[in-house]
Design an enzyme around this catalytic site. Structure first.
Site, short mmCIF file in Angstrom:
data_model
loop_
_atom_site.label_atom_id
_atom_site.label_comp_id
_atom_site.label_asym_id
_atom_site.label_seq_id
_atom_site.Cartn_x
_atom_site.Cartn_y
_atom_site.Cartn_z
N HIS A 256 0.88 -1.16 0.00
CA HIS A 256 0.00 0.00 0.00
C HIS A 256 0.92 1.22 0.00
O HIS A 256 1.76 1.35 0.89
CB HIS A 256 -0.89 -0.01 1.25
N LEU A 257 0.78 2.08 -0.99
CA LEU A 257 1.75 3.15 -1.22
C LEU A 257 2.00 3.98 0.05
O LEU A 257 1.08 4.57 0.60
CB LEU A 257 1.28 4.06 -2.34
N HIS A 258 3.26 4.01 0.48
CA HIS A 258 3.62 4.78 1.67
C HIS A 258 5.11 5.05 1.69
O HIS A 258 5.91 4.35 1.07
CB HIS A 258 3.23 4.01 2.95
N PHE A 259 5.47 6.10 2.40
CA PHE A 259 6.86 6.43 2.72
C PHE A 259 7.02 6.34 4.23
O PHE A 259 6.06 6.53 4.97
CB PHE A 259 7.21 7.85 2.26
#
Length: 433
Positions: A256-259
């Site tokens: 799940h797109l994250h930084f």
């Protein structure tokens, strides 16, 4: 200069310092609070700590406003040299205790060292930095962390690169398990597996920047998401906060797109390493320069902005998209308030699957992701921490590095993609007229 008063309405709002610098004439404060520009949420849909992030839609949430001016002050470009006052206070890299909680005191230096260096000046914190630290302390006091990172012994290893070693024996046993294949860079988002919409709103074990939690995007960087991360780093306004990204196949463990982001009050080894210039700013990539790390255990590229975070995001975002399409696992380190981005292709998982990782490295249970590759290595066994050295860190991290031939291929893919993105930018600008 007039100062804009902060007001509290139905929606808690956090203002950036950039807004406070605006010059304007303000009317006297009204005795009645202004009406909220946000509609009331449906009954029963109020943001609460124990509810899942998926229930945020329609809730009243705090908002952080920041300046969207893209031009960078030429003096803002930093390198590891911006930590000179810190390293002078600590002395040469080697054996010092480091901390992620507060800056080391210059009093730690001997009287003789203190006489030879100027006192270290701790920079003032921005609104965003203060918010992050306050939220962290709040979650810690409420006992929401799986382990206490402030209790983990940490030290800077002797050597010119100054690797930071930390011992966290609970990291391996308490970490959320990975629920997808680790050998593919591109995988479709699976709502049945853990993602950030399932996280309770009170969870804060890491500082996570999720560009759009409810859109359910897979873990893959593009220009827009990277620009948000760069703006986040710029607004934090401290070189002690870094952001990292792990693609799938490079130890990204949640699709799940994250930084990720955290404070570390010491230079990272990658920031200390020299770099050889490949493309000078002002050419095909406009104000963005590209260099290759030298004298470092992991081969990597360094993109640096000259005058525009948007151009930096275009170049690195396009490079990441091209690498993902080519099946190349990669990690990012965003440093220097968003001005520099380190791009590391990561071969560790592939080599591990082929049985090519030395047995002592496998037994350490350390799988190098963005933070380890950048120079902050979390040891999962006490004996590894006790015997850690620059040589052992180099031995571990070199297992993640692409060999020269494959790194040359990655460099070509990345730079070509960046050039193509910048050509598209110029074409779009021309069509605008």
């Amino acid at each position: 200069m007039a100062t804009k008063p902060l007001t509290v309405s139905r929606v808690p709002t956090i203002y950036s310092l950039a807004q406070l610098e605006e010059t304007a004439t303000f009317p006297p404060p009204s005795p009645f609070p202004p009406p909220s520009p946000f509609p009331s949420p449906p009954k029963g849909v109020i943001s609460t700590p124990d509810r899942a992030v998926a229930e945020l839609a329609g809730s009243l949430l705090p908002a952080f406003h920041y300046t969207d001016v893209d031009a960078l002050d030429g003096g803002r470009v930093r390198s590891f040299g911006s930590f000179d006052s810190l390293t002078a206070a600590l002395g040469p890299a080697g054996g010092e205790e480091a901390t992620g909680a507060s800056p080391p005191s210059s009093e730690a230096a001997s009287d003789e060292d203190a006489a030879m260096t100027e006192p270290m000046v701790v920079p003032q914190r921005s609104v965003l930095s203060m918010l992050l630290l306050a939220e962290w302390e709040d979650r810690a006091e409420r006992g929401l962390f799986r382990y206490d990172v402030t209790a983990c012994p940490t030290r800077v290893l002797p050597g010119h690169l100054g690797f930071v070693a930390q011992c966290n024996e609970g990291r391996a046993s308490k970490k959320r398990p990975t629920e997808f294949r680790v050998d593919q860079v591109t995988q479709a988002f699976d709502p049945a597996k853990f993602n950030f919409t399932k996280a309770a709103q009170k969870e804060y074990g890491h500082v996570l920047l999720v560009p759009d939690a409810l859109s359910r995007r897979a873990q893959a960087v593009d220009t827009a998401s990277l620009l948000l991360a760069l703006q986040f780093a710029r607004e934090a306004d401290t070189p002690y906060l870094r952001l990292g990204f792990n693609s799938l196949g490079a130890y990204g463990t949640i699709n799940h797109l994250h930084f990720q982001a955290y404070f570390l009050y010491a230079p990272l080894a990658a920031e200390r390493a020299p770099a050889a210039e490949l493309l000078r700013a002002g050419g095909a990539l406009a104000g963005v320069s590209v260099a290759s790390l030298e004298g470092y255990p992991v081969a990597g590229l360094v993109f640096q902005a000259g005058g525009s975070l948007a151009d930096l995001a275009r170049c690195v975002g396009a490079a990441c998209e091209a690498l993902a399409a080519a099946g190349v696992p990669h990690n990012l380190l965003i440093a220097d308030c968003g001005v520099r981005v380190f791009l590391f292709p990561n071969a560790f998982a592939e080599r591990k699957a082929r049985g090519e990782i030395p047995e002592d490295v496998v037994e350490s249970q350390v799988d190098p992701a963005c933070w380890e590759i950048a120079g902050h290595i979390v040891m999962k066994r006490q004996q590894d921490y006790d015997t850690a050295s620059q040589e052992s860190a180099w031995h571990l991290l070199s297992c993640a590095s692409y060999d020269p031939a494959n790194f040359a291929r990655v460099t070509e893919i990345s730079i070509n993609a960046a050039k193509e993105a910048m050509r598209g930018r110029k074409l779009a600008t021309a069509f605008r007229y």
